[in-house]
Design a protein around this motif. Structure first.
Motif, short mmCIF file in Angstrom:
data_model
loop_
_atom_site.label_atom_id
_atom_site.label_comp_id
_atom_site.label_asym_id
_atom_site.label_seq_id
_atom_site.Cartn_x
_atom_site.Cartn_y
_atom_site.Cartn_z
N THR A 115 -14.45 -71.70 -50.38
CA THR A 115 -13.03 -72.00 -50.56
C THR A 115 -12.92 -73.03 -51.67
O THR A 115 -13.36 -74.16 -51.55
CB THR A 115 -12.45 -72.58 -49.26
N SER A 116 -12.41 -72.59 -52.78
CA SER A 116 -12.31 -73.51 -53.91
C SER A 116 -10.91 -74.09 -53.94
O SER A 116 -9.92 -73.38 -53.81
CB SER A 116 -12.62 -72.80 -55.23
N GLY A 117 -10.85 -75.34 -54.06
CA GLY A 117 -9.56 -76.01 -54.13
C GLY A 117 -9.77 -77.41 -54.68
O GLY A 117 -10.88 -77.91 -54.77
N ASP A 118 -8.66 -78.04 -55.03
CA ASP A 118 -8.78 -79.37 -55.60
C ASP A 118 -9.13 -80.41 -54.55
O ASP A 118 -9.74 -81.42 -54.84
CB ASP A 118 -7.46 -79.75 -56.29
N GLY A 119 -8.78 -80.16 -53.27
CA GLY A 119 -9.01 -81.16 -52.25
C GLY A 119 -10.37 -81.03 -51.58
O GLY A 119 -10.72 -81.83 -50.73
N VAL A 120 -11.17 -80.02 -51.96
CA VAL A 120 -12.47 -79.80 -51.31
C VAL A 120 -13.54 -80.56 -52.09
O VAL A 120 -13.65 -80.41 -53.31
CB VAL A 120 -12.80 -78.29 -51.28
#
Length: 138
Positions: A115-120
């Motif tokens: 899961t790619s995201g800015d918060g990970v």
């Protein structure tokens, strides 16, 4: 008396002949074995001389500058400074790295199956990638 003398002479002659055979048999056997070894060594020497001749011819070829250039071009793909080189690229291979070979869908940059995201955080996406790689195929 004649038959006794004949048998004694025959007995002595047969003992002498038997003794001669016993003494000469190892010598004759050794001579035959050495003759076979000599023939084998002569054949081996002829083979080595032929190999030496072939290697000398090849060594003489390497003294020729044009042969060395030809070998450099064919074996190492070297070119001379004045040569014009064309490299053909397979048109079907262009862009093949951006497609998943299993699904045929476009693949985004980054770890696969995460899961790619800015918060990970980065370590979580790496750990998810390891779990995906360790999981079943399909």
């Amino acid at each position: 008396m004649l038959p006794e003398v004949l048998t004694v002479r025959l007995l002595v002659l047969s003992v002498v002949v038997l003794l001669a055979v016993v003494l000469l048999l190892p010598t004759v056997r050794g001579a035959v074995q050495q003759s076979g070894d000599l023939d084998r060594l002569r054949a081996e020497l002829a083979a080595h001389e032929a190999e030496r001749g072939r290697l000398e011819v090849e060594l003489d070829r390497w003294e020729d500058r044009s042969y060395v250039e030809e070998q450099a071009r064919s074996r190492l793909s070297y070119v001379m400074p004045s040569d014009r080189v064309w490299r053909v690229v397979d048109p079907g291979a262009a862009g093949a790295d951006d497609v998943d070979p299993v699904t045929g869908e476009a693949v985004d940059a980054g770890p696969v199956g995460t899961t790619s995201g800015d918060g990970v955080p980065w370590y979580q996406s790496v750990w998810e990638s390891v779990q995906v790689a360790d999981g079943p195929v399909g």
